[in-house]
Design a protein around this motif. Structure first.
Motif, PDB file in Angstrom:
ATOM      1  N   ALA A 243       0.831  -1.210   0.000  1.00  0.00           N
ATOM      2  CA  ALA A 243       0.000   0.000   0.000  1.00  0.00           C
ATOM      3  C   ALA A 243       0.861   1.254   0.000  1.00  0.00           C
ATOM      4  N   PHE A 244       1.865   1.287   0.856  1.00  0.00           N
ATOM      5  CA  PHE A 244       2.766   2.449   0.886  1.00  0.00           C
ATOM      6  C   PHE A 244       3.513   2.597  -0.438  1.00  0.00           C
ATOM      7  N   GLY A 245       3.913   1.475  -1.016  1.00  0.00           N
ATOM      8  CA  GLY A 245       4.626   1.533  -2.291  1.00  0.00           C
ATOM      9  C   GLY A 245       3.756   2.071  -3.412  1.00  0.00           C
ATOM     10  N   ARG A 246       2.489   1.698  -3.424  1.00  0.00           N
ATOM     11  CA  ARG A 246       1.585   2.183  -4.458  1.00  0.00           C
ATOM     12  C   ARG A 246       1.327   3.687  -4.310  1.00  0.00           C
ATOM     13  N   GLY A 247       1.351   4.183  -3.073  1.00  0.00           N
ATOM     14  CA  GLY A 247       1.054   5.586  -2.840  1.00  0.00           C
ATOM     15  C   GLY A 247       2.100   6.546  -3.361  1.00  0.00           C
ATOM     16  N   GLU A 248       3.355   6.110  -3.374  1.00  0.00           N
ATOM     17  CA  GLU A 248       4.472   6.956  -3.819  1.00  0.00           C
ATOM     18  C   GLU A 248       4.418   8.340  -3.144  1.00  0.00           C
ATOM     19  N   TRP A 249       4.616   9.415  -3.909  1.00  0.00           N
ATOM     20  CA  TRP A 249       4.739  10.747  -3.307  1.00  0.00           C
ATOM     21  C   TRP A 249       3.396  11.353  -2.908  1.00  0.00           C
ATOM     22  N   PHE A 250       2.416  11.277  -3.786  1.00  0.00           N
ATOM     23  CA  PHE A 250       1.153  11.999  -3.563  1.00  0.00           C
ATOM     24  C   PHE A 250      -0.075  11.095  -3.535  1.00  0.00           C
TER      25      PHE A 250
END
Length: 392
Positions: A243-250
């Motif tokens: 989930a954090f990886g999919r979110g990236e910067w924004f």
């Protein structure tokens, strides 16, 4: 002359305001929590998509009322009743474990049904422990600083409370409660060698609990390498990291997260931060961390100011709440990003969980009350009639 003094006093009270910065930070977390709990839970119950959101809003409503009530009660009342409240909390912890009284869910017995509300006594124990230790440190300041027995006495009671909580079982709350108590005792003047010795013994005890409990040992193993068994023991952490990886910067956009829908368990409670990371990205997570950091800073700033003005009980209460909120937020976020082993612990003011929301709001209300009394000039040497229920 008395009329003139009364007029000056009234004008002074009219100028006194609550800490709007602290209120704004708490309101921002509560508001974000509503949005993210809605985003993470609307898909969960097909027949009642608003179930979790409705209950969350009710908890916030009760919490806001509790916050308001805390701003109306003088801090000296909590000092007066702190020890009694601690033993009331112990009684509630015992009642949870009584067959037929405590309610079991997901293999844990942590709640006492009270009508439509389930009381989680371990959450309220966080308040009671801070009140008890703050009062104890005021009454036994010299004994705590100079004698080992002054340090051991409160720890005996705290260990008893932690044992009861562990029997539920609730490892996360036990860790937060112990860490908060140790931090508060350290701030109260406990010698470093005693503090270091107890931390060592606590570490041994916690390690023993992990080694003798297969499910806790499995959690540690999956924490060290979640990808080794990503479909079983490491499932929660691996999905959170995705989930954090999919979110990236924004982020992928509010409501557009995928992990919460099909993969991430407990997305609206323990792993709400992962949903924030996916939908709002690194920017959203940093905003949440900054808000928690600001609340903790305000708590310690209020505590330091109270200490300078000779209000030691108020100082310890403010610092205790700062420690508690900061530690619980740190542990929850640490679990979500793989910094700490997985454990069931909500994110204060954000995650779904009625008792957690209510108690966190009450803590914010107490911080506001302490700051209000400092601005009003209510202290140990104040006129009792002026101090009593000031601002009520």
């Amino acid at each position: 002359m008395s009329a003139m003094q009364a007029t000056v006093g009234d004008r002074k009270r009219m100028r006194v305001r609550y800490d709007w910065r602290l209120i704004s930070a708490a309101a921002a977390l509560l508001g974000l929590g509503v949005v993210m709990v809605a985003s993470a839970s609307l898909h969960k119950l097909a027949g009642a998509p608003l179930y979790y959101l409705t209950r969350h809003l009710i908890a916030i409503g009760i919490g806001v009322v509790g916050m308001w009530l805390m701003t109306r009660i003088p801090i000296r009342e909590w000092e007066r009743w702190g020890t009694l409240l601690f033993f009331l909390g112990m009684l509630l912890l015992v009642l949870v474990l009584v067959p037929g009284v405590g309610r079991e869910a997901n293999g844990a017995t942590r709640w006492i049904p009270v009508g439509a509300f389930n009381l989680q006594s371990s959450e309220f124990m966080k308040l009671f422990v801070v009140f008890y230790l703050a009062g104890y440190l005021v009454r036994r300041q010299i004994e705590v600083a100079r004698q080992a027995w002054g340090f051991i006495k409160p720890m005996i009671l705290l260990v008893m409370a932690c044992v009861l909580i562990m029997l539920e079982p609730d490892f996360g709350t036990t860790a937060v409660l112990l860490a908060t108590a140790l931090g508060l005792l350290f701030l109260g003047g406990v010698p470093v060698w005693q503090f270091a010795l107890l931390i060592g013994l606590s570490g041994v005890a916690l390690t023993t609990l992990v080694l003798i409990s297969p499910y806790r040992l499995q959690r540690i193993s999956s924490f060290l390498d979640p990808w080794a068994d990503a479909l079983d023991s490491g499932y929660q952490l691996s999905q959170a990291l995705i989930a954090f990886g999919r979110g990236e910067w924004f982020g992928v956009g509010l409501g557009n997260g995928i992990q919460k829908q099909f993969y991430l368990p407990e997305a609206h409670t323990d792993f709400l931060m992962a949903v924030i990371g996916e939908e709002l990205g690194l920017l959203g997570t940093l905003v949440v961390i900054a808000l928690f950091g600001f609340i903790v800073w305000r708590a310690f700033a209020i505590g330091a100011r109270a200490e300078r003005l000779g209000q030691r009980f108020a100082s310890y209460v403010a610092q205790g709440f700062g420690l508690w909120i900061g530690l619980q937020a740190f542990i929850n976020i640490g679990v979500n990003i793989g910094l700490l082993p997985t454990k069931g612990l909500t994110l204060p003011l954000l995650s779904y969980g009625g008792n957690s929301i209510i108690v966190a709001c009450m803590a914010i209300g107490l911080l506001l009350r302490i700051d209000y009394e400092l601005n009003l000039g209510v202290g140990p040497d104040s006129n009792p009639k002026e101090a009593q229920w000031a601002g009520a």
